[in-house]
Design an enzyme around this catalytic site. Structure first.
Site, PDB file in Angstrom:
ATOM      1  N   ARG A 221      -1.507  -3.727  -1.427  1.00  0.00           N
ATOM      2  CA  ARG A 221      -0.819  -2.465  -1.718  1.00  0.00           C
ATOM      3  C   ARG A 221       0.694  -2.688  -1.641  1.00  0.00           C
ATOM      4  O   ARG A 221       1.182  -3.452  -0.789  1.00  0.00           O
ATOM      5  CB  ARG A 221      -1.216  -1.389  -0.704  1.00  0.00           C
ATOM      6  CG  ARG A 221      -2.633  -0.837  -0.905  1.00  0.00           C
ATOM      7  CD  ARG A 221      -2.774  -0.001  -2.171  1.00  0.00           C
ATOM      8  NE  ARG A 221      -4.101   0.578  -2.333  1.00  0.00           N
ATOM      9  CZ  ARG A 221      -5.092   0.042  -3.052  1.00  0.00           C
ATOM     10  NH1 ARG A 221      -4.913  -1.118  -3.671  1.00  0.00           N
ATOM     11  NH2 ARG A 221      -6.257   0.659  -3.165  1.00  0.00           N
ATOM     12  N   HIS A 269      -1.037  -4.048 -11.380  1.00  0.00           N
ATOM     13  CA  HIS A 269      -2.170  -3.666 -10.521  1.00  0.00           C
ATOM     14  C   HIS A 269      -3.496  -3.949 -11.251  1.00  0.00           C
ATOM     15  O   HIS A 269      -4.286  -3.030 -11.513  1.00  0.00           O
ATOM     16  CB  HIS A 269      -2.078  -2.185 -10.120  1.00  0.00           C
ATOM     17  CG  HIS A 269      -2.934  -1.856  -8.924  1.00  0.00           C
ATOM     18  ND1 HIS A 269      -2.573  -0.951  -7.966  1.00  0.00           N
ATOM     19  CD2 HIS A 269      -4.150  -2.324  -8.537  1.00  0.00           C
ATOM     20  CE1 HIS A 269      -3.523  -0.855  -7.057  1.00  0.00           C
ATOM     21  NE2 HIS A 269      -4.502  -1.696  -7.385  1.00  0.00           N
TER      22      HIS A 269
HETATM   23  P1  NAP Z   1     -12.065  -5.164   3.658  1.00  0.00           P
HETATM   24  O1  NAP Z   1     -13.396  -5.756   3.332  1.00  0.00           O
HETATM   25  O2  NAP Z   1     -12.020  -3.878   4.389  1.00  0.00           O
HETATM   26  O3  NAP Z   1     -11.248  -6.279   4.458  1.00  0.00           O
HETATM   27  C1  NAP Z   1     -10.055  -6.001   5.107  1.00  0.00           C
HETATM   28  C2  NAP Z   1      -9.653  -7.193   5.963  1.00  0.00           C
HETATM   29  O4  NAP Z   1      -8.365  -6.909   6.542  1.00  0.00           O
HETATM   30  C3  NAP Z   1     -10.620  -7.443   7.123  1.00  0.00           C
HETATM   31  O5  NAP Z   1     -10.762  -8.824   7.340  1.00  0.00           O
HETATM   32  C4  NAP Z   1      -9.890  -6.792   8.303  1.00  0.00           C
HETATM   33  O6  NAP Z   1     -10.206  -7.382   9.557  1.00  0.00           O
HETATM   34  C5  NAP Z   1      -8.461  -7.086   7.954  1.00  0.00           C
HETATM   35  N1  NAP Z   1      -7.551  -6.168   8.637  1.00  0.00           N
HETATM   36  C6  NAP Z   1      -7.516  -4.831   8.566  1.00  0.00           C
HETATM   37  N2  NAP Z   1      -6.546  -4.336   9.365  1.00  0.00           N
HETATM   38  C7  NAP Z   1      -5.990  -5.396   9.973  1.00  0.00           C
HETATM   39  C8  NAP Z   1      -4.964  -5.552  10.920  1.00  0.00           C
HETATM   40  N3  NAP Z   1      -4.289  -4.501  11.417  1.00  0.00           N
HETATM   41  N4  NAP Z   1      -4.649  -6.800  11.342  1.00  0.00           N
HETATM   42  C9  NAP Z   1      -5.333  -7.856  10.861  1.00  0.00           C
HETATM   43  N5  NAP Z   1      -6.314  -7.796   9.948  1.00  0.00           N
HETATM   44  C10 NAP Z   1      -6.629  -6.568   9.511  1.00  0.00           C
HETATM   45  O7  NAP Z   1     -11.237  -4.935   2.315  1.00  0.00           O
HETATM   46  P2  NAP Z   1     -11.352  -5.708   0.916  1.00  0.00           P
HETATM   47  O8  NAP Z   1     -12.491  -5.191   0.137  1.00  0.00           O
HETATM   48  O9  NAP Z   1     -11.293  -7.166   1.178  1.00  0.00           O
HETATM   49  O10 NAP Z   1     -10.018  -5.199   0.200  1.00  0.00           O
HETATM   50  C11 NAP Z   1      -8.741  -5.421   0.776  1.00  0.00           C
HETATM   51  C12 NAP Z   1      -7.689  -4.584   0.066  1.00  0.00           C
HETATM   52  O11 NAP Z   1      -7.435  -5.122  -1.228  1.00  0.00           O
HETATM   53  C13 NAP Z   1      -8.077  -3.145  -0.243  1.00  0.00           C
HETATM   54  O12 NAP Z   1      -7.914  -2.311   0.901  1.00  0.00           O
HETATM   55  C14 NAP Z   1      -7.119  -2.775  -1.353  1.00  0.00           C
HETATM   56  O13 NAP Z   1      -5.933  -2.241  -0.821  1.00  0.00           O
HETATM   57  C15 NAP Z   1      -6.806  -4.117  -2.012  1.00  0.00           C
HETATM   58  N6  NAP Z   1      -7.333  -4.202  -3.388  1.00  0.00           N
HETATM   59  C16 NAP Z   1      -6.454  -4.423  -4.410  1.00  0.00           C
HETATM   60  C17 NAP Z   1      -6.926  -4.542  -5.696  1.00  0.00           C
HETATM   61  C18 NAP Z   1      -5.995  -4.823  -6.836  1.00  0.00           C
HETATM   62  O14 NAP Z   1      -6.404  -4.757  -7.987  1.00  0.00           O
HETATM   63  N7  NAP Z   1      -4.756  -5.178  -6.577  1.00  0.00           N
HETATM   64  C19 NAP Z   1      -8.297  -4.428  -5.967  1.00  0.00           C
HETATM   65  C20 NAP Z   1      -9.155  -4.198  -4.899  1.00  0.00           C
HETATM   66  C21 NAP Z   1      -8.665  -4.092  -3.599  1.00  0.00           C
HETATM   67  P3  NAP Z   1     -11.703  -7.302  10.165  1.00  0.00           P
HETATM   68  O15 NAP Z   1     -12.522  -8.240   9.301  1.00  0.00           O
HETATM   69  O16 NAP Z   1     -11.557  -7.794  11.523  1.00  0.00           O
HETATM   70  O17 NAP Z   1     -12.142  -5.873  10.031  1.00  0.00           O
HETATM   71  C1  GLV Z   2      -7.862  -1.224  -6.174  1.00  0.00           C
HETATM   72  O1  GLV Z   2      -6.701  -1.335  -5.918  1.00  0.00           O
HETATM   73  C2  GLV Z   2      -8.878  -0.984  -5.203  1.00  0.00           C
HETATM   74  O2  GLV Z   2      -8.559  -0.626  -4.058  1.00  0.00           O
HETATM   75  O3  GLV Z   2     -10.074  -1.158  -5.555  1.00  0.00           O
END
Ligand code: NAP
Ligand code: GLV
Length: 306
Positions: A221, A269
């Site tokens: 983000r 994005h």
């Molecule tokens: P997720 O499965 O919820 O994983 C989040 C990771 O971040 C987990 O390993 C979590 O730790 C860690 N985390 C959260 N808060 C933290 C903190 N304060 N300190 C250290 N580590 C922390 O999420 P995801 O599915 O991988 O997605 C991640 C993010 O990618 C989304 O929230 C979104 O903003 C972004 N995204 C972007 C796009 C794009 O097109 N640019 C697309 C999809 C997603 P734990 O494992 O210990 O819980």
């Molecule tokens: C895209 O940014 C998502 O959070 O899936």
């Protein structure tokens, strides 16, 4: 069963049709103010009015992995919010990040500029061991990205809130471990959710702890990154540049300095897009599991913020 669909800007019709096809027995409709109460909703950044009116929802399915826009609203604490759980996003994210890391490591932008100028020039090969990659966030997307980077023999560090044990990946966890993670990292990939704890986490203090010549890939983000701090560290020579897919304001304003910065690559994005069929199939599977009384993955913890 009634399913309503509500998006902030894009037209919901193609989704209404596709969800109706998947749930032949359900009544599926685009939400408008005053619409009938639904059992389930499929949303992306809905207005507060939607939440205030739809008081009978069993489940609110977020059409993305990140729930930061949703959690800015006033939600009933008991409302079950479910994020997309991969649904075809992790492979996209892995290919996007590997591409960005390799483009930087192999100096492919420099080669492009040379060949555009008709120049046949070689650059000295760089040592892979000098380009350790650190993945901030080892969740659904971060873990897949970390494993994909290993295929190219990069040394990979990972950082998460809770401890992880992933073969071949040097895992760090908890705020106290962040300085060690940063010091071990040259190319930083941000894949954390946006929460009060992680907002502005890519700032002067943290980015200056990266190894000299560091490179930042932000695919999570825009609000994770303090834009001015990144620019100052590139100007000072501590950072070599950045690949940015997400921004504080989207679309990125036309006069923003990132657009034309020679050391910053901008994409709109797009690193991991929501795929309609995969997402609907996942939501359908989850509604069926809930109907059978089973638990499902991807339920958001309102307090934690992801
Ligand atoms: P997720 O499965 O919820 O994983 C989040 C990771 O971040 C987990 O390993 C979590 O730790 C860690 N985390 C959260 N808060 C933290 C903190 N304060 N300190 C250290 N580590 C922390 O999420 P995801 O599915 O991988 O997605 C991640 C993010 O990618 C989304 O929230 C979104 O903003 C972004 N995204 C972007 C796009 C794009 O097109 N640019 C697309 C999809 C997603 P734990 O494992 O210990 O819980
Ligand atoms: C895209 O940014 C998502 O959070 O899936």
């Amino acid at each position: 069963m009634k399913i309503t669909i509500c998006f902030d800007s894009q037209p919901p019709e193609p989704w209404v049709q596709a969800v109706q096809q998947a749930f032949a027995d359900a009544e599926v409709y685009a939400w408008t103010p005053g619409a009938a109460q639904a059992d389930h909703a499929i949303v992306w950044a809905p207005p507060q009015q939607f939440i205030d009116e739809q008081t009978g929802l069993q489940t609110l399915f977020n059409l993305g992995a990140g729930v930061d826009a949703l959690l800015q609203l006033k939600l009933p604490p008991s409302l079950k919010v479910v994020r997309l759980d991969d649904a075809g996003m992790s492979v996209q994210m892995a290919e996007f990040v590997c591409h960005a890391v390799i483009r930087h490591f192999r100096e492919l932008d420099g080669y492009d500029a040379d060949t555009q100028a008709g120049k046949w020039t070689y650059r000295k090969p760089r040592s892979r061991t000098d380009f350790a990659v650190g993945v901030l966030g080892l969740g659904v997307l971060g873990e897949r990205v970390a494993k994909a980077l290993q295929v190219f023999d990069f040394s990979v560090n990972g950082y998460s809130r809770s401890p992880k044990d992933l073969p071949g990946i040097r895992c760090f966890s908890g705020a106290q471990a962040l300085p060690d993670f940063l010091a071990a990292t040259r190319v930083l990939v941000n894949l954390m959710p946006l929460t009060p704890e992680t907002e502005n986490i890519l700032n002067k203090d943290t980015l200056s702890q990266l190894q000299k010549g560091g490179y930042v890939i932000n695919v999570a983000r825009g609000k994770h990154l303090v834009d001015e701090d990144l620019l100052a560290l590139i100007d000072s020579g501590h950072l070599a540049g950045a690949a940015l897919d997400v921004f504080r304001t989207e679309p990125l304003p036309a006069d923003h300095v990132f657009w034309k910065h020679p050391k910053i690559t901008v994409t709109p994005h797009t690193s991991a897009r929501t795929l309609r069929q995969e997402s609907i199939a996942q939501i359908m599977g989850k509604i069926q599991a809930l109907q059978r009384g089973e638990s499902i993955n991807g339920v958001v913890d309102h307090q934690r913020g992801y």
